[in-house]
Design a protein around this motif. Structure first.
Motif, short mmCIF file in Angstrom:
data_model
loop_
_atom_site.label_atom_id
_atom_site.label_comp_id
_atom_site.label_asym_id
_atom_site.label_seq_id
_atom_site.Cartn_x
_atom_site.Cartn_y
_atom_site.Cartn_z
N SER A 49 0.95 -1.14 0.00
CA SER A 49 0.00 -0.13 -0.16
C SER A 49 0.99 1.20 -0.04
N LEU A 50 1.87 1.28 0.90
CA LEU A 50 2.97 2.37 0.88
C LEU A 50 3.46 2.72 -0.61
N GLN A 88 2.86 7.93 -6.67
CA GLN A 88 2.61 9.26 -7.05
C GLN A 88 3.49 10.36 -7.21
N GLU A 101 2.12 2.01 -3.33
CA GLU A 101 1.26 2.58 -4.36
C GLU A 101 1.14 4.14 -4.12
N GLU A 102 0.87 4.34 -2.71
CA GLU A 102 1.02 5.71 -2.32
C GLU A 102 2.37 6.62 -3.03
N TRP A 109 -2.13 15.26 -2.66
CA TRP A 109 -3.00 14.10 -2.89
C TRP A 109 -3.77 13.94 -1.51
N GLU A 110 -3.29 14.44 -0.34
CA GLU A 110 -3.69 14.21 1.09
C GLU A 110 -4.76 15.21 1.55
#
Length: 392
Positions: A185-186, A192, A188-189, A386-387
């Protein structure tokens, strides 16, 4: 054995190093990292790998280097000798090509370094020039080691807890919060951020202190490839924990202030200020440890140029611990490294900045800061665009 030790070993072997049956793996185990070394050996055996274990002791390294200093001082002519052994030791005083060690790494598929010694400043009384000469002499060994699928991690020890200013039990929890992550998951983040840097040409970082800029630095990243450092060799990432995106900048201009204290070459360094012109450091200062910083910058011509821009994105790391392995990955931080650039960031056949050193310096960007890529703000006050909570 704490079950988290076995989980750490499994992440290291499976996710990070991607070890397969038949692989030849060199494992270096520090003095107080025995428990993790045992768990890693067990995991490697279960996967059908071959293991060569090394004793990675900083105290042994200190003894060797002090022995070299004593030999060089003894061989020096009294009339011509300089003021001390530190000044006398040169790269030629070491074997420039340690054949056995180099051959071992050339034959290895993977190298796992498990840190966790008894004393984080074990080599503090070894002359800086001696350490620099040793690094220069071992460049061939270092290159052979870096050609493997290498990964560096640490076992939580009392010495590291003490350096971090934490209770031992507290420090163990901190380490496992950073290491035992959902790495997919990290990754994938962080992809970006990699995409933004890969498409970008120029990065600008601005931070303020007391209402005035203390960092305003620009650097080119055109033609460079960012690394999504998700703690796995599959991502060209070689640290566990990781959680940063980094690239190899050049043509740096401006001033940068690094407010996160760090230990560089066994010396405490604090509040570093660097001035860049024409891509290289032309002036510098530090509130503490300035002599150590000067020695690093004087190692070779490449030591005055940037080799890395790194952006911390591991939110599992929530405090500074005076360990670059953790501190540079912490969310709300950016780090710049003088010295060697990583080949993973360069186009095939391209030569990036070359140096015998790679020294990271960190700045806190959690407040009064922004990072721009080609004029567009991609992070403000530690929050990415994106956050939730990002402010244009």
């Amino acid at each position: 054995m704490d079950e988290r030790v076995r989980e750490h070993a499994e992440v290291l072997v499976d996710w990070s190093a991607r070890v397969e049956a038949g692989d030849d793996v060199v494992v270096s185990v520090a003095e107080d990292a025995h428990e993790l070394g045992v768990a890693v050996a067990e995991a490697l055996g279960e996967r059908g790998a071959n293991v060569t274990a090394l004793y990675g002791s900083s105290e042994v390294s200190r003894a060797y280097l002090k022995g070299v200093e004593a030999r060089v001082e003894g061989e020096a002519d009294d009339d011509d000798a300089e003021t001390g052994a530190d000044a006398a030791v040169e790269a030629d005083d070491f074997d420039a090509d340690p054949e056995v060690e180099r051959a071992m790494f050339e034959a290895a598929d993977a190298y796992l370094r498990i840190g966790g010694g008894r004393n984080t400043t074990a080599t503090a009384d070894v002359g800086r020039k001696t350490r620099q000469a040793y690094a220069k002499a071992r460049q061939g060994v270092r290159e052979a080691r870096m050609d493997t699928d290498w990964v560096s991690t640490v076992h939580p020890t009392r010495s590291l807890a003490q350096q971090a200013g934490m209770a031992y039990e507290e420090y163990r929890d901190f380490v496992y919060d950073a290491v035992l992550r959902d790495w997919e998951s990290l990754a994938e983040e962080m992809a970006q951020m990699k995409e933004i840097l890969d498409a970008g040409e120029e990065v600008r970082i601005v931070t303020e202190r007391d209402g005035a800029p203390d960092t305003d630095v620009t650097m080119s990243i055109a033609g460079r490839t960012a690394v999504n450092s998700a703690a796995s060799v599959a991502y060209d990432s070689h640290n566990l924990p990781s959680g940063e995106v980094f690239t190899a900048p050049y043509d740096t201009e401006g001033e940068a202030f690094f407010d996160v204290p760090m230990t560089i070459d066994a010396t405490r360094v604090r509040n570093v200020h660097l001035v860049f012109e024409g891509g290289q450091v032309v002036d510098f200062a530090a509130e503490a440890g300035e002599d150590a910083l000067a020695d690093i910058l004087d190692t070779d011509p490449g030591a005055r140029r940037l080799g890395e821009l790194g952006i911390g994105m591991n939110r599992g790391i929530d405090r500074f611990t005076d360990s670059i392995l953790f501190d540079e990955k912490m969310g709300d931080t950016v780090h710049l490294a003088v010295g060697r650039a990583y080949d993973a960031c360069l186009s095939e056949g391209e030569s990036g900045n070359d140096s015998a050193v790679h020294v990271d310096m960190i700045t806190d960007v959690s407040a009064d800061s922004r990072m721009e890529v080609d004029g567009e703000v991609v992070q403000r006050n530690g929050t990415f665009r994106w956050e939730e909570g990002f402010e244009e």
